[in-house]
Scaffold this motif. Structure first.
Motif, PDB file in Angstrom:
ATOM      1  N   ARG A   5       0.833  -1.217   0.000  1.00 12.20           N
ATOM      2  CA  ARG A   5       0.000   0.000   0.000  1.00 12.20           C
ATOM      3  C   ARG A   5       0.859   1.254   0.000  1.00 12.20           C
ATOM      4  N   PHE A   6       0.218   2.328  -0.445  1.00  8.71           N
ATOM      5  CA  PHE A   6       0.778   3.679  -0.345  1.00  8.71           C
ATOM      6  C   PHE A   6      -0.230   4.437   0.510  1.00  8.71           C
ATOM      7  N   ALA A   7       0.260   5.096   1.556  1.00 14.01           N
ATOM      8  CA  ALA A   7      -0.654   5.649   2.559  1.00 14.01           C
ATOM      9  C   ALA A   7      -0.355   7.112   2.849  1.00 14.01           C
ATOM     10  N   PRO A   8      -0.591   7.986   1.890  1.00 10.95           N
ATOM     11  CA  PRO A   8      -0.243   9.397   2.088  1.00 10.95           C
ATOM     12  C   PRO A   8      -1.230  10.140   3.000  1.00 10.95           C
ATOM     13  N   SER A   9      -0.690  11.121   3.685  1.00 14.78           N
ATOM     14  CA  SER A   9      -1.515  11.992   4.540  1.00 14.78           C
ATOM     15  C   SER A   9      -1.852  13.257   3.754  1.00 14.78           C
ATOM     16  N   PRO A  10      -3.121  13.624   3.690  1.00 11.93           N
ATOM     17  CA  PRO A  10      -3.496  14.797   2.882  1.00 11.93           C
ATOM     18  C   PRO A  10      -3.279  16.119   3.615  1.00 11.93           C
ATOM     19  N   ASN A  11      -2.030  16.352   4.023  1.00 14.63           N
ATOM     20  CA  ASN A  11      -1.727  17.613   4.704  1.00 14.63           C
ATOM     21  C   ASN A  11      -0.791  18.480   3.867  1.00 14.63           C
ATOM     22  N   GLY A  12      -0.526  18.058   2.645  1.00 13.11           N
ATOM     23  CA  GLY A  12       0.311  18.830   1.740  1.00 13.11           C
ATOM     24  C   GLY A  12       0.442  18.034   0.455  1.00 13.11           C
ATOM     25  N   SER A  13       0.839  18.706  -0.617  1.00 10.11           N
ATOM     26  CA  SER A  13       0.964  18.014  -1.899  1.00 10.11           C
ATOM     27  C   SER A  13       2.098  16.992  -1.858  1.00 10.11           C
ATOM     28  N   ASP A  44      -5.537  13.270  10.803  1.00 10.80           N
ATOM     29  CA  ASP A  44      -5.061  14.477  11.464  1.00 10.80           C
ATOM     30  C   ASP A  44      -6.022  15.608  11.155  1.00 10.80           C
ATOM     31  N   GLY A  45      -7.173  15.591  11.851  1.00 10.35           N
ATOM     32  CA  GLY A  45      -8.290  16.473  11.552  1.00 10.35           C
ATOM     33  C   GLY A  45      -7.899  17.893  11.207  1.00 10.35           C
ATOM     34  N   ALA A  46      -7.122  18.516  12.081  1.00  6.53           N
ATOM     35  CA  ALA A  46      -6.822  19.937  11.910  1.00  6.53           C
ATOM     36  C   ALA A  46      -5.995  20.207  10.657  1.00  6.53           C
ATOM     37  N   ARG A  47      -5.106  19.277  10.302  1.00  9.84           N
ATOM     38  CA  ARG A  47      -4.190  19.543   9.184  1.00  9.84           C
ATOM     39  C   ARG A  47      -4.642  18.901   7.880  1.00  9.84           C
ATOM     40  N   SER A  48      -5.698  18.075   7.925  1.00  8.58           N
ATOM     41  CA  SER A  48      -6.137  17.384   6.711  1.00  8.58           C
ATOM     42  C   SER A  48      -6.864  18.333   5.772  1.00  8.58           C
ATOM     43  N   ARG A  49      -6.547  18.213   4.481  1.00  7.65           N
ATOM     44  CA  ARG A  49      -7.247  19.007   3.454  1.00  7.65           C
ATOM     45  C   ARG A  49      -7.865  18.012   2.489  1.00  7.65           C
ATOM     46  N   PRO A  50      -9.187  17.803   2.615  1.00 10.32           N
ATOM     47  CA  PRO A  50      -9.864  16.752   1.865  1.00 10.32           C
ATOM     48  C   PRO A  50      -9.622  16.832   0.358  1.00 10.32           C
ATOM     49  N   GLU A  51      -9.468  18.035  -0.184  1.00 10.27           N
ATOM     50  CA  GLU A  51      -9.306  18.168  -1.641  1.00 10.27           C
ATOM     51  C   GLU A  51      -8.004  17.527  -2.129  1.00 10.27           C
ATOM     52  N   LEU A  52      -7.056  17.314  -1.214  1.00  8.06           N
ATOM     53  CA  LEU A  52      -5.786  16.739  -1.653  1.00  8.06           C
ATOM     54  C   LEU A  52      -5.917  15.265  -2.033  1.00  8.06           C
ATOM     55  N   ALA A  53      -6.923  14.577  -1.518  1.00  7.06           N
ATOM     56  CA  ALA A  53      -7.076  13.154  -1.860  1.00  7.06           C
ATOM     57  C   ALA A  53      -7.215  12.993  -3.374  1.00  7.06           C
ATOM     58  N   GLN A  54      -7.996  13.863  -3.994  1.00  3.79           N
ATOM     59  CA  GLN A  54      -8.165  13.769  -5.452  1.00  3.79           C
ATOM     60  C   GLN A  54      -6.869  14.144  -6.179  1.00  3.79           C
ATOM     61  N   GLU A  55      -6.174  15.119  -5.643  1.00  2.00           N
ATOM     62  CA  GLU A  55      -4.879  15.488  -6.239  1.00  2.00           C
ATOM     63  C   GLU A  55      -3.939  14.279  -6.221  1.00  2.00           C
ATOM     64  N   PHE A  56      -3.955  13.533  -5.103  1.00  2.00           N
ATOM     65  CA  PHE A  56      -3.063  12.363  -4.986  1.00  2.00           C
ATOM     66  C   PHE A  56      -3.436  11.309  -6.041  1.00  2.00           C
ATOM     67  N   ARG A  57      -4.732  11.086  -6.212  1.00  3.26           N
ATOM     68  CA  ARG A  57      -5.158  10.096  -7.224  1.00  3.26           C
ATOM     69  C   ARG A  57      -4.689  10.540  -8.609  1.00  3.26           C
ATOM     70  N   ASP A  58      -4.828  11.823  -8.884  1.00  9.30           N
ATOM     71  CA  ASP A  58      -4.402  12.340 -10.198  1.00  9.30           C
ATOM     72  C   ASP A  58      -2.892  12.177 -10.367  1.00  9.30           C
ATOM     73  N   ASP A  59      -2.153  12.386  -9.287  1.00  9.88           N
ATOM     74  CA  ASP A  59      -0.688  12.224  -9.356  1.00  9.88           C
ATOM     75  C   ASP A  59      -0.325  10.771  -9.667  1.00  9.88           C
ATOM     76  N   LEU A  60      -0.960   9.837  -8.970  1.00 14.56           N
ATOM     77  CA  LEU A  60      -0.625   8.417  -9.172  1.00 14.56           C
ATOM     78  C   LEU A  60      -0.971   7.973 -10.590  1.00 14.56           C
ATOM     79  N   ALA A  61      -2.103   8.436 -11.082  1.00 14.56           N
ATOM     80  CA  ALA A  61      -2.503   8.068 -12.444  1.00 14.56           C
ATOM     81  C   ALA A  61      -1.502   8.647 -13.447  1.00 14.56           C
ATOM     82  N   TRP A  62      -1.050   9.879 -13.197  1.00 15.72           N
ATOM     83  CA  TRP A  62      -0.068  10.548 -14.066  1.00 15.72           C
ATOM     84  C   TRP A  62       1.249   9.763 -14.108  1.00 15.72           C
TER      85      TRP A  62
END
Ligand code: GLU
Length: 276
Positions: A5-13, A44-62
Protein backbone atom coordinates in the motif's frame (compact mmCIF):
# COMPACT_ATOMS: atom_id res chain seq x y z
CA UNK A 1 -1.26 -12.98 -2.21
CA UNK A 2 1.15 -10.06 -1.74
CA UNK A 3 -0.64 -6.83 -0.78
CA UNK A 4 1.24 -3.52 -0.56
CA UNK A 5 0.00 0.00 0.00
CA UNK A 6 0.78 3.68 -0.34
CA UNK A 7 -0.65 5.65 2.56
CA UNK A 8 -0.24 9.40 2.09
CA UNK A 9 -1.51 11.99 4.54
CA UNK A 10 -3.50 14.80 2.88
CA UNK A 11 -1.73 17.61 4.70
CA UNK A 12 0.31 18.83 1.74
CA UNK A 13 0.96 18.01 -1.90
CA UNK A 14 3.02 14.94 -2.74
CA UNK A 15 6.64 15.31 -3.83
CA UNK A 16 9.18 13.10 -5.59
CA UNK A 17 9.81 11.09 -2.42
CA UNK A 18 6.15 10.10 -2.36
CA UNK A 19 6.27 9.21 -6.03
CA UNK A 20 9.22 6.93 -5.35
CA UNK A 21 7.43 5.36 -2.37
CA UNK A 22 4.27 4.72 -4.37
CA UNK A 23 6.24 3.25 -7.28
CA UNK A 24 8.19 0.90 -5.00
CA UNK A 25 4.98 -0.36 -3.36
CA UNK A 26 3.19 -0.64 -6.70
CA UNK A 27 6.02 -2.47 -8.44
CA UNK A 28 6.54 -4.93 -5.58
CA UNK A 29 2.85 -5.86 -5.73
CA UNK A 30 2.85 -6.16 -9.51
CA UNK A 31 6.03 -8.29 -9.52
CA UNK A 32 4.35 -10.69 -7.08
CA UNK A 33 1.06 -10.75 -8.99
CA UNK A 34 -0.51 -9.07 -5.97
CA UNK A 35 -2.57 -5.98 -5.11
CA UNK A 36 -1.49 -2.39 -4.59
CA UNK A 37 -3.70 -0.30 -2.30
CA UNK A 38 -4.11 3.43 -1.79
CA UNK A 39 -5.20 4.54 1.67
CA UNK A 40 -5.70 8.20 2.54
CA UNK A 41 -4.38 8.78 6.07
CA UNK A 42 -6.66 11.65 6.96
CA UNK A 43 -6.77 11.19 10.69
CA UNK A 44 -5.06 14.48 11.46
CA UNK A 45 -8.29 16.47 11.55
CA UNK A 46 -6.82 19.94 11.91
CA UNK A 47 -4.19 19.54 9.18
CA UNK A 48 -6.14 17.38 6.71
CA UNK A 49 -7.25 19.01 3.45
CA UNK A 50 -9.86 16.75 1.87
CA UNK A 51 -9.31 18.17 -1.64
CA UNK A 52 -5.79 16.74 -1.65
CA UNK A 53 -7.08 13.15 -1.86
CA UNK A 54 -8.17 13.77 -5.45
CA UNK A 55 -4.88 15.49 -6.24
CA UNK A 56 -3.06 12.36 -4.99
CA UNK A 57 -5.16 10.10 -7.22
CA UNK A 58 -4.40 12.34 -10.20
CA UNK A 59 -0.69 12.22 -9.36
CA UNK A 60 -0.63 8.42 -9.17
CA UNK A 61 -2.50 8.07 -12.44
CA UNK A 62 -0.07 10.55 -14.07
CA UNK A 63 2.81 8.31 -12.92
CA UNK A 64 1.12 5.41 -14.71
CA UNK A 65 0.16 3.50 -11.56
CA UNK A 66 -3.12 1.71 -10.95
CA UNK A 67 -4.42 0.85 -7.50
CA UNK A 68 -7.38 -0.19 -5.39
CA UNK A 69 -8.47 2.43 -2.89
CA UNK A 70 -9.38 1.25 0.61
CA UNK A 71 -11.30 3.27 3.23
CA UNK A 72 -9.68 6.44 4.52
CA UNK A 73 -8.77 6.61 8.19
CA UNK A 74 -11.53 9.08 9.00
CA UNK A 75 -14.06 6.30 8.34
CA UNK A 76 -12.42 3.98 10.84
CA UNK A 77 -12.55 5.94 14.07
CA UNK A 78 -14.75 3.33 15.81
CA UNK A 79 -12.25 0.67 14.99
CA UNK A 80 -9.45 2.66 16.65
CA UNK A 81 -11.56 3.31 19.72
CA UNK A 82 -12.31 -0.40 20.18
CA UNK A 83 -8.61 -1.26 19.99
CA UNK A 84 -7.70 1.49 22.45
CA UNK A 85 -10.36 0.19 24.85
CA UNK A 86 -8.89 -3.31 24.53
CA UNK A 87 -5.42 -2.06 25.42
CA UNK A 88 -6.84 0.01 28.28
CA UNK A 89 -8.68 -3.05 29.63
CA UNK A 90 -5.35 -4.90 29.58
CA UNK A 91 -3.97 -2.15 31.84
CA UNK A 92 -1.44 -1.05 29.24
CA UNK A 93 -2.47 2.60 28.73
CA UNK A 94 -2.01 5.51 31.10
CA UNK A 95 -3.27 9.09 30.84
CA UNK A 96 -0.84 11.92 30.13
CA UNK A 97 -1.54 15.63 30.27
CA UNK A 98 1.89 16.82 29.15
CA UNK A 99 2.01 19.46 26.45
CA UNK A 100 4.62 19.80 23.72
CA UNK A 101 6.26 22.54 25.80
CA UNK A 102 6.44 20.19 28.82
CA UNK A 103 8.30 17.69 26.68
CA UNK A 104 10.83 20.09 25.16
CA UNK A 105 14.31 18.61 25.45
CA UNK A 106 13.18 14.99 25.89
CA UNK A 107 14.12 14.04 22.32
CA UNK A 108 10.85 12.23 21.77
CA UNK A 109 11.30 9.70 24.58
CA UNK A 110 8.59 10.29 27.16
CA UNK A 111 10.16 10.71 30.61
CA UNK A 112 7.17 9.12 32.38
CA UNK A 113 6.04 12.23 34.23
CA UNK A 114 2.33 11.33 34.22
CA UNK A 115 3.02 7.67 34.89
CA UNK A 116 4.62 8.68 38.17
CA UNK A 117 2.10 11.42 38.93
CA UNK A 118 -1.28 10.73 37.24
CA UNK A 119 -3.28 13.75 36.06
CA UNK A 120 -6.35 14.74 38.06
CA UNK A 121 -9.72 13.52 36.73
CA UNK A 122 -11.26 16.02 34.32
CA UNK A 123 -7.90 17.04 32.83
CA UNK A 124 -7.56 16.74 29.03
CA UNK A 125 -5.31 13.75 28.48
CA UNK A 126 -3.68 11.65 25.81
CA UNK A 127 -3.22 7.93 26.47
CA UNK A 128 0.24 6.42 26.32
CA UNK A 129 1.31 2.82 25.94
CA UNK A 130 3.22 1.49 28.94
CA UNK A 131 5.89 -0.14 26.82
CA UNK A 132 7.69 -1.88 29.70
CA UNK A 133 4.48 -3.56 30.83
CA UNK A 134 3.48 -4.39 27.28
CA UNK A 135 6.85 -6.04 26.64
CA UNK A 136 6.61 -7.96 29.91
CA UNK A 137 3.41 -9.39 28.53
CA UNK A 138 4.56 -10.23 25.01
CA UNK A 139 8.17 -11.24 25.61
CA UNK A 140 10.76 -10.66 22.85
CA UNK A 141 9.41 -10.07 19.34
CA UNK A 142 11.03 -10.08 15.93
CA UNK A 143 10.06 -8.67 12.57
CA UNK A 144 11.36 -8.98 9.05
CA UNK A 145 12.45 -6.19 6.76
CA UNK A 146 12.81 -7.41 3.19
CA UNK A 147 16.01 -5.39 2.76
CA UNK A 148 17.54 -5.28 6.24
CA UNK A 149 16.59 -8.81 7.30
CA UNK A 150 15.28 -10.03 10.64
CA UNK A 151 15.11 -7.42 13.40
CA UNK A 152 14.65 -7.78 17.14
CA UNK A 153 11.74 -5.48 18.02
CA UNK A 154 12.91 -2.60 20.23
CA UNK A 155 9.76 -0.59 21.01
CA UNK A 156 11.49 0.55 24.19
CA UNK A 157 13.65 2.82 21.99
CA UNK A 158 10.62 5.00 21.23
CA UNK A 159 9.46 5.06 24.86
CA UNK A 160 5.82 5.26 25.94
CA UNK A 161 4.28 6.48 22.69
CA UNK A 162 0.88 8.17 22.49
CA UNK A 163 -1.83 5.88 21.10
CA UNK A 164 -4.88 8.08 21.76
CA UNK A 165 -4.35 11.77 21.24
CA UNK A 166 -5.63 14.53 23.47
CA UNK A 167 -7.29 16.24 20.53
CA UNK A 168 -10.85 14.89 20.22
CA UNK A 169 -10.73 15.41 16.43
CA UNK A 170 -7.80 13.05 16.18
CA UNK A 171 -8.54 10.21 18.54
CA UNK A 172 -5.89 7.72 17.38
CA UNK A 173 -2.22 8.35 16.87
CA UNK A 174 -0.38 7.39 13.69
CA UNK A 175 1.01 4.26 15.39
CA UNK A 176 -2.37 2.86 16.39
CA UNK A 177 -4.23 3.81 13.21
CA UNK A 178 -1.62 2.55 10.75
CA UNK A 179 -1.20 -0.77 12.56
CA UNK A 180 -4.93 -1.43 12.62
CA UNK A 181 -5.42 -0.29 9.03
CA UNK A 182 -2.67 -2.43 7.58
CA UNK A 183 -4.24 -5.44 9.30
CA UNK A 184 -7.78 -4.51 8.20
CA UNK A 185 -6.62 -4.00 4.62
CA UNK A 186 -4.79 -7.34 4.54
CA UNK A 187 -1.43 -5.71 3.80
CA UNK A 188 1.28 -8.37 3.65
CA UNK A 189 4.25 -6.11 2.83
CA UNK A 190 4.32 -2.67 4.46
CA UNK A 191 6.35 -0.49 2.13
CA UNK A 192 7.48 2.95 3.30
CA UNK A 193 10.52 5.16 3.73
CA UNK A 194 13.47 4.23 5.92
CA UNK A 195 12.60 7.23 8.11
CA UNK A 196 9.78 5.10 9.55
CA UNK A 197 12.02 2.10 10.31
CA UNK A 198 11.99 2.77 14.07
CA UNK A 199 8.20 3.11 14.13
CA UNK A 200 7.94 -0.52 13.05
CA UNK A 201 9.21 -1.66 16.46
CA UNK A 202 6.12 -0.08 18.01
CA UNK A 203 3.80 -1.49 15.35
CA UNK A 204 5.13 -5.00 15.89
CA UNK A 205 4.38 -4.71 19.60
CA UNK A 206 0.85 -3.46 18.93
CA UNK A 207 0.22 -6.35 16.53
CA UNK A 208 1.14 -8.84 19.20
CA UNK A 209 -0.96 -7.15 21.89
CA UNK A 210 -4.00 -6.92 19.63
CA UNK A 211 -3.65 -10.36 18.02
CA UNK A 212 -3.19 -8.93 14.52
CA UNK A 213 -1.50 -10.70 11.62
CA UNK A 214 2.18 -9.83 11.18
CA UNK A 215 3.18 -8.56 7.73
CA UNK A 216 6.73 -8.11 6.42
CA UNK A 217 8.16 -4.66 5.84
CA UNK A 218 10.21 -2.98 3.14
CA UNK A 219 11.76 0.30 4.28
CA UNK A 220 13.13 1.95 1.20
CA UNK A 221 15.87 4.43 0.44
CA UNK A 222 14.96 8.11 0.87
CA UNK A 223 15.24 10.93 -1.63
CA UNK A 224 17.38 13.81 -0.39
CA UNK A 225 17.42 17.40 -1.54
CA UNK A 226 20.56 19.32 -2.50
CA UNK A 227 21.33 19.99 1.15
CA UNK A 228 21.23 16.25 1.88
CA UNK A 229 17.95 16.50 3.78
CA UNK A 230 14.96 14.23 3.23
CA UNK A 231 12.40 15.85 0.96
CA UNK A 232 9.51 17.19 3.01
CA UNK A 233 6.14 18.68 2.20
CA UNK A 234 6.79 21.64 4.39
CA UNK A 235 10.09 22.66 2.83
CA UNK A 236 8.50 23.42 -0.48
CA UNK A 237 10.09 20.68 -2.58
CA UNK A 238 8.50 20.81 -6.04
CA UNK A 239 5.21 18.94 -5.84
CA UNK A 240 4.07 16.22 -8.21
CA UNK A 241 0.96 18.26 -8.94
CA UNK A 242 3.11 21.23 -10.03
CA UNK A 243 5.15 19.00 -12.33
CA UNK A 244 2.00 17.39 -13.72
CA UNK A 245 0.31 20.74 -14.35
CA UNK A 246 3.47 22.04 -16.01
CA UNK A 247 3.11 19.26 -18.59
CA UNK A 248 5.99 17.03 -17.46
CA UNK A 249 5.81 13.41 -18.67
CA UNK A 250 4.77 11.38 -15.61
CA UNK A 251 5.58 8.01 -17.16
CA UNK A 252 9.12 9.13 -17.98
CA UNK A 253 9.53 10.50 -14.46
CA UNK A 254 8.33 7.20 -12.96
CA UNK A 255 10.77 5.28 -15.13
CA UNK A 256 13.64 7.57 -14.09
CA UNK A 257 12.82 7.05 -10.40
CA UNK A 258 12.65 3.26 -10.89
CA UNK A 259 16.09 3.16 -12.42
CA UNK A 260 17.71 5.53 -9.96
CA UNK A 261 18.10 8.42 -12.40
CA UNK A 262 17.15 11.16 -10.00
CA UNK A 263 16.03 14.57 -11.24
CA UNK A 264 18.48 17.45 -10.72
CA UNK A 265 19.52 18.16 -7.17
CA UNK A 266 18.04 14.93 -5.79
CA UNK A 267 20.20 12.16 -4.34
CA UNK A 268 19.43 8.88 -2.59
CA UNK A 269 20.19 8.18 1.07
CA UNK A 270 21.49 4.73 0.04
CA UNK A 271 21.79 2.84 -3.24
CA UNK A 272 18.48 1.75 -4.76
CA UNK A 273 16.97 -1.29 -3.05
CA UNK A 274 19.40 -1.38 -0.19
CA UNK A 275 19.11 -0.40 3.43
CA UNK A 276 19.36 3.30 4.20
N1 GLU B 1 0.80 8.53 6.33
C1 GLU B 1 2.22 8.48 6.49
C2 GLU B 1 2.87 9.62 5.75
O1 GLU B 1 2.28 10.24 4.91
C3 GLU B 1 2.83 7.18 5.98
C4 GLU B 1 2.48 6.05 6.84
C5 GLU B 1 3.14 4.74 6.50
O2 GLU B 1 3.51 4.50 5.36
O3 GLU B 1 3.26 3.93 7.42
O4 GLU B 1 3.98 9.92 5.99
Amino acid sequence: MEVTRFAPSPNGSLHLGHAFSAIVAHDLAVAAGGRFLLRIEDIDGARSRPELAQEFRDDLAWLGLSWEEVPAQSSRIDHYEVAAATLAAMGLLYPCKCTRADLAGTQGIYPGTCKADPPLPGTAVAWRLDVAQALARTGPLNWIDALAGEQAARPDLAGDVVLVRKDADTPASYHLAVTLDDAADGVTLVTRGADLFEATHVHRLLQDLLGLPVPRWHHHTLLLDDSGTKLAKRRGSPSLADRRRAGEDGLALAQALRTGQMPGGITLSAPLHSVA
